[in-house]
Write an enzyme that holds these catalytic residues in place. Structure first.
Site, mmCIF file in Angstrom:
data_model
loop_
_atom_site.group_PDB
_atom_site.id
_atom_site.type_symbol
_atom_site.label_atom_id
_atom_site.label_comp_id
_atom_site.label_asym_id
_atom_site.label_seq_id
_atom_site.Cartn_x
_atom_site.Cartn_y
_atom_site.Cartn_z
ATOM 1 N N ASP A 87 1.793 -6.940 2.788
ATOM 2 C CA ASP A 87 0.597 -6.156 3.130
ATOM 3 C C ASP A 87 1.015 -4.897 3.885
ATOM 4 O OD1 ASP A 87 -2.003 -5.324 3.340
ATOM 5 O OD2 ASP A 87 -2.614 -6.797 4.836
ATOM 6 N N HIS A 116 0.862 -1.187 0.000
ATOM 7 C CA HIS A 116 0.000 0.000 0.000
ATOM 8 C C HIS A 116 0.898 1.236 0.000
ATOM 9 C CE1 HIS A 116 -3.632 -2.372 0.717
ATOM 10 N NE2 HIS A 116 -2.883 -3.101 1.531
#
Length: 434
Positions: A302, A60
């Site tokens: 992640d 991200h």
């Protein structure tokens, strides 16, 4: 020119102690001893592992929209320190990466960093789970992975249409598996502990029922599907059974799910809040077993940075997510147990992710170099040197990310990246960006 001296070079079938010479962006020689020019930058890799650069399937980068937490540039710096040569940027930005214009923006910004930055496009417009995004147009830019990550595609009819549409494009969908009707309002793993803490739980079934649903959709459509950050042993068993039947499915696990369990939430510290949530100790051990037995396709970070003021909110109000890029290699090394296999280590962090992201395709866009290489002459020079004996302590104030939401602050680690060579350039040496 770069010469890597006397490291254990990790091949696909065998490993050998050798020198590796890199010039003009490629590996030009691998031999027991190489007489390199005097002006070559020399890296002493004795007792280190030298393999294809790491690839993160699940980063991200927050840009556009939440640059206070991370930018493409700061995320790339963190990735380089963690040994990554390529990052796949997730689409849950603001606005979502659901169009040619937004994908082009991220690709252009990524091209100015030291790493290859690929993009996962959104499956649906705005990640709302309703109308399909223009996947064909994004695929024409080189996008090979599509996901609504952060939210799974809840409507099975929409997911079926997406799989059917994706198959002839030669792209792969990736699913965040949580049924939001079952998980609604949950902040940690559902169980006895969540009851004692007075926190609403997110049941393991919310993940597992979507895994099962989408396996059946793959069976129906024949389209490939990648399962993001699976957190329970039962989820993994479902995917392994489907794979044994010949279905085109793959999955990743995240370091926090195989190193931390739900007990960490007992402090009410939102640093440990993540979706899917940290699970029971039995699931943590199940994930570690799967890693050691070679069942896992990829380790993905992640990496989810958040501005400090957001992680200072109450547990049930704070956003979910943890940093991961700078810790993943060390945590994977630890999870593989005593005498870890270096070939499996690089399979999990490099070759497996590169295959799923299709960063080895011959028709890849020229903006990206090849990843997950065999460490042979002629390959693009994306190389990570990992020191399995290095010891270090995580300090959240010393991380390259703009955010500090790491659950590993103060933790002693074994194994660390010694050097990262991305796109033929030395970007990290002795843990310092050049």
């Amino acid at each position: 020119m770069i010469i890597i001296r006397q490291g254990l070079v990790i091949g696909v079938d065998s490993n050998v102690v050798a020198d590796v010479l890199i010039d003009d962006g490629r590996i030009v020689e691998v031999a027991a001893a190489i007489d390199a020019p005097g002006d070559a930058h020399e890296i002493d890799a004795r007792d280190c592992w030298v393999g294809p650069g790491f690839v993160d399937l699940h980063t991200h980068l927050r840009e556009p929209g939440r640059e206070a937490a991370e930018t493409i540039e700061s995320g790339a710096r963190a990735g380089a320190l963690g040994g990554y040569c390529a990052l796949v940027a997730m689409p849950n930005t603001e606005p979502a990466l659901d169009s040619v214009a937004l994908v082009s923006f991220v690709l252009e910004r990524g091209a100015h960093t030291s790493l290859d930055v690929a993009v996962a496009g959104a499956i649906t417009i705005g990640r709302l789970g309703e109308a399909l995004a223009p996947m064909a147009e994004m695929a024409a830019l080189g996008v090979r992975l599509f996901t609504d990550d952060g939210l799974g595609v809840q409507d099975p009819s929409v997911m079926r249409r997406a799989l059917t549409y994706a198959k002839p494009l030669g792209v792969r969908l990736a699913q965040h598996c949580e049924d939001e009707r079952l998980a609604a309002g949950g902040t940690m793993n559902e169980g006895a502990l969540s009851g004692r803490l007075g926190l609403v739980g997110r049941p393991a079934l919310a993940e597992e029922i979507m895994v099962l649903r989408d396996i059946e959709l793959v069976r129906l459509t024949g389209a490939p599907l990648h399962f993001l950050h699976l957190s329970t042993r039962r989820s993994i068993d479902l995917v392994l059974a489907a794979r044994a039947e010949g279905l085109p499915v793959s999955f990743e696990v995240a370091p926090h799910h195989f190193t931390l369990d739900e007990e960490a939430c007992a402090t009410y510290d939102p640093i440990f809040k993540v979706h899917p949530p940290l699970r029971a100790a039995s699931d943590v051990e199940g994930l570690r077993d799967a890693l050691r037995h070679g069942d896992v396709d990829a380790v993905a970070t992640d990496h989810a940075p958040h501005a400090p003021e957001l992680k200072d909110l109450a547990f049930d109000e704070a956003p979910a997510g943890m940093l991961g890029l700078e810790h993943a290699a060390s945590l994977t090394f630890e999870a593989l147990g005593a005498s870890p296999d270096p070939t499996r280590f690089f399979q999990l962090l490099s070759r497996g992710p590169a295959r799923i992201a299709q960063l080895r395709r011959e028709d890849r866009p020229l903006r990206h170099s090849a990843h997950g290489a065999a460490m042979v002459v002629g390959e693009d020079a994306n190389v990570t040197v990992f020191d399995p004996s290095a010891r270090w302590r995580v300090d959240r104030h010393q991380l390259a990310s703009r955010s500090m939401n790491t659950p590993y602050d103060g933790r002693d680690m074994v194994g660390r990246v010694r050097a990262t060579i991305a796109k033929g350039r030395l970007v990290v040496d002795q843990e310092s960006l050049t």
